[in-house]
Design an enzyme around this catalytic site. Sequence first.
Site, PDB file in Angstrom:
ATOM      1  N   LYS A 129       0.816  -1.219   0.000  1.00 45.49           N
ATOM      2  CA  LYS A 129       0.000   0.000   0.000  1.00 45.49           C
ATOM      3  C   LYS A 129       0.848   1.266   0.000  1.00 45.49           C
ATOM      4  O   LYS A 129       0.464   2.266  -0.587  1.00 45.49           O
ATOM      5  CB  LYS A 129      -0.975   0.006   1.181  1.00 45.49           C
ATOM      6  N   LYS A 161      -5.055  -9.336  -6.629  1.00 41.32           N
ATOM      7  CA  LYS A 161      -6.257  -9.428  -5.802  1.00 41.32           C
ATOM      8  C   LYS A 161      -7.333  -8.431  -6.277  1.00 41.32           C
ATOM      9  O   LYS A 161      -7.000  -7.300  -6.627  1.00 41.32           O
ATOM     10  CB  LYS A 161      -5.842  -9.088  -4.359  1.00 41.32           C
ATOM     11  N   LYS A 215     -10.559  -2.678  -3.760  1.00 46.17           N
ATOM     12  CA  LYS A 215     -11.369  -1.459  -3.852  1.00 46.17           C
ATOM     13  C   LYS A 215     -10.615  -0.355  -4.573  1.00 46.17           C
ATOM     14  O   LYS A 215     -11.209   0.506  -5.197  1.00 46.17           O
ATOM     15  CB  LYS A 215     -11.709  -0.950  -2.450  1.00 46.17           C
TER      16      LYS A 215
HETATM   17  N1  AQP Z   1     -10.058 -10.028  -3.185  1.00 40.97           N
HETATM   18  C1  AQP Z   1     -10.470 -10.508  -2.014  1.00 40.97           C
HETATM   19  N2  AQP Z   1     -10.829 -11.813  -1.905  1.00 40.97           N
HETATM   20  C2  AQP Z   1     -11.259 -12.303  -0.706  1.00 40.97           C
HETATM   21  N3  AQP Z   1     -11.377 -11.548   0.406  1.00 40.97           N
HETATM   22  C3  AQP Z   1     -11.037 -10.244   0.320  1.00 40.97           C
HETATM   23  N4  AQP Z   1     -11.046  -9.236   1.205  1.00 40.97           N
HETATM   24  C4  AQP Z   1     -10.623  -8.117   0.627  1.00 40.97           C
HETATM   25  N5  AQP Z   1     -10.324  -8.334  -0.662  1.00 40.97           N
HETATM   26  C5  AQP Z   1     -10.580  -9.659  -0.883  1.00 40.97           C
HETATM   27  C6  AQP Z   1     -11.477  -9.399   2.603  1.00 40.97           C
HETATM   28  O1  AQP Z   1     -12.501  -8.458   2.847  1.00 40.97           O
HETATM   29  C7  AQP Z   1     -12.430  -8.061   4.217  1.00 40.97           C
HETATM   30  C8  AQP Z   1     -12.503  -6.589   4.318  1.00 40.97           C
HETATM   31  O2  AQP Z   1     -11.405  -6.007   3.654  1.00 40.97           O
HETATM   32  P1  AQP Z   1     -11.014  -4.526   3.995  1.00 40.97           P
HETATM   33  O3  AQP Z   1     -11.993  -3.607   3.433  1.00 40.97           O
HETATM   34  O4  AQP Z   1     -10.850  -4.347   5.447  1.00 40.97           O
HETATM   35  O5  AQP Z   1      -9.582  -4.309   3.440  1.00 40.97           O
HETATM   36  P2  AQP Z   1      -8.766  -4.733   2.192  1.00 40.97           P
HETATM   37  O6  AQP Z   1      -8.315  -6.142   2.307  1.00 40.97           O
HETATM   38  O7  AQP Z   1      -7.680  -3.749   2.114  1.00 40.97           O
HETATM   39  O8  AQP Z   1      -9.787  -4.559   0.997  1.00 40.97           O
HETATM   40  P3  AQP Z   1      -9.472  -4.191  -0.486  1.00 40.97           P
HETATM   41  O9  AQP Z   1     -10.753  -4.278  -1.161  1.00 40.97           O
HETATM   42  O10 AQP Z   1      -8.390  -4.998  -1.025  1.00 40.97           O
HETATM   43  O11 AQP Z   1      -9.058  -2.687  -0.417  1.00 40.97           O
HETATM   44  P4  AQP Z   1      -7.756  -1.959  -0.952  1.00 40.97           P
HETATM   45  O12 AQP Z   1      -7.947  -1.766  -2.387  1.00 40.97           O
HETATM   46  O13 AQP Z   1      -7.764  -0.677  -0.182  1.00 40.97           O
HETATM   47  O14 AQP Z   1      -6.562  -2.825  -0.633  1.00 40.97           O
HETATM   48  C9  AQP Z   1     -11.141  -8.658   4.792  1.00 40.97           C
HETATM   49  O15 AQP Z   1     -11.459  -9.816   5.548  1.00 40.97           O
HETATM   50  C10 AQP Z   1     -10.360  -9.039   3.562  1.00 40.97           C
HETATM   51  O16 AQP Z   1      -9.524 -10.161   3.805  1.00 40.97           O
END
Ligand code: AQP
Length: 336
Positions: A115, A199, A202
Amino acid sequence: MEQPKNRVFSGVQPTGNLHLGNYLGAIRNFVGLQATHECIYCVVDMHAITVWQDPKELAANTREVAAAYIASGIDPDKHIIFNQSKVPAHAELAWILNCVARIGWLNRMTQFKDKAGKDREGASVGLYAYPVLMAADILAYRATHVPVGEDQKQHLELARDVAQKFNNDFAAPDFFPLPEPLIMGEATRVMSLRDGTKKMSKSDPSDYSRITMKDDADAIALKIRKAQTDPEPLPETVEGLTGRAGADNLVGIYAALSDMTKAEVLKEFGGAQFGTFKPKLAELAVEKLSPITSEMKRMMDHDQGYIDDVLAKGAVRARAITDPIYARVREIVGFI
Ligand code: AQP
């Protein structure tokens, strides 16, 4: 102080673009655990601000994650839904745990490296300390189980290390339980629809990389139609998916949405072209997601008062759990 046996804690960041990975990797599993566990589901707004958030959007996104929880089937009367910043124990315990965790441990966290990217010096201190706040989120409730996607496994291991070190440093054996990760289902790591090696996230600049929990049927079908695959037909066995990241991802999504294994999906579709498989997947995704999407939209458009009420009442119930635990932490640490 009695230790709960089946207490679940987890959270989702209100950073917009809630997607199918968040649903299949986390929220759907949150729903399933309600029958057997005491569940506490948090909208982690304090985590969200580790990168800049527009305040108006943060507030809207906080309500949206709460709406997604409720629309997916989490019962806010039986379990707890609240937003993190309403319960002070998260920040207070995080400070104490910052003094327990070691810099060397945080230096190994791959999510910070991803990040922060090349501009590490320009990243917030909060982004670096994020895993310690996550440990505090869980330990403030002495939670025993944490359902997460696979990407959070390393942070969960750190939470266990922090809990263990606190217990050792303060000679308080077993005060904090070592929380168990629950990484469940066939879609623990949903990949980008544009690049099966990345992955689904968001923050991906491409809207076509993810199916969001706001997409309508046409958007879902279009994104699946455009999803990156290869010219070969689907294999007959799971081994045949090796080296075919795009295909593997779509089969995994189908499996998770239909409560089948990948092997069962391939039994049905092995030998089929993507021209046949993709419309079936789109149909399934619409069938499973659209009732949730429309209920979320109804709440966001017409019932924000209800969402706010759920979050406020949830916070009161959350504080009733954290207050005595944090009071005991203060005694253990020697705060008077
Ligand atoms: N691609 C994914 N597949 C399965 N599980 C996922 N999670 C996130 N992406 C995937 C799970 O969703 C929960 C909440 O995630 P979060 O919002 O707290 O944070 P994150 O992992 O940073 O989500 P993003 O969507 O990937 O955001 P960015 O783009 O900011 O990095 C967690 O249980 C996570 O494991």
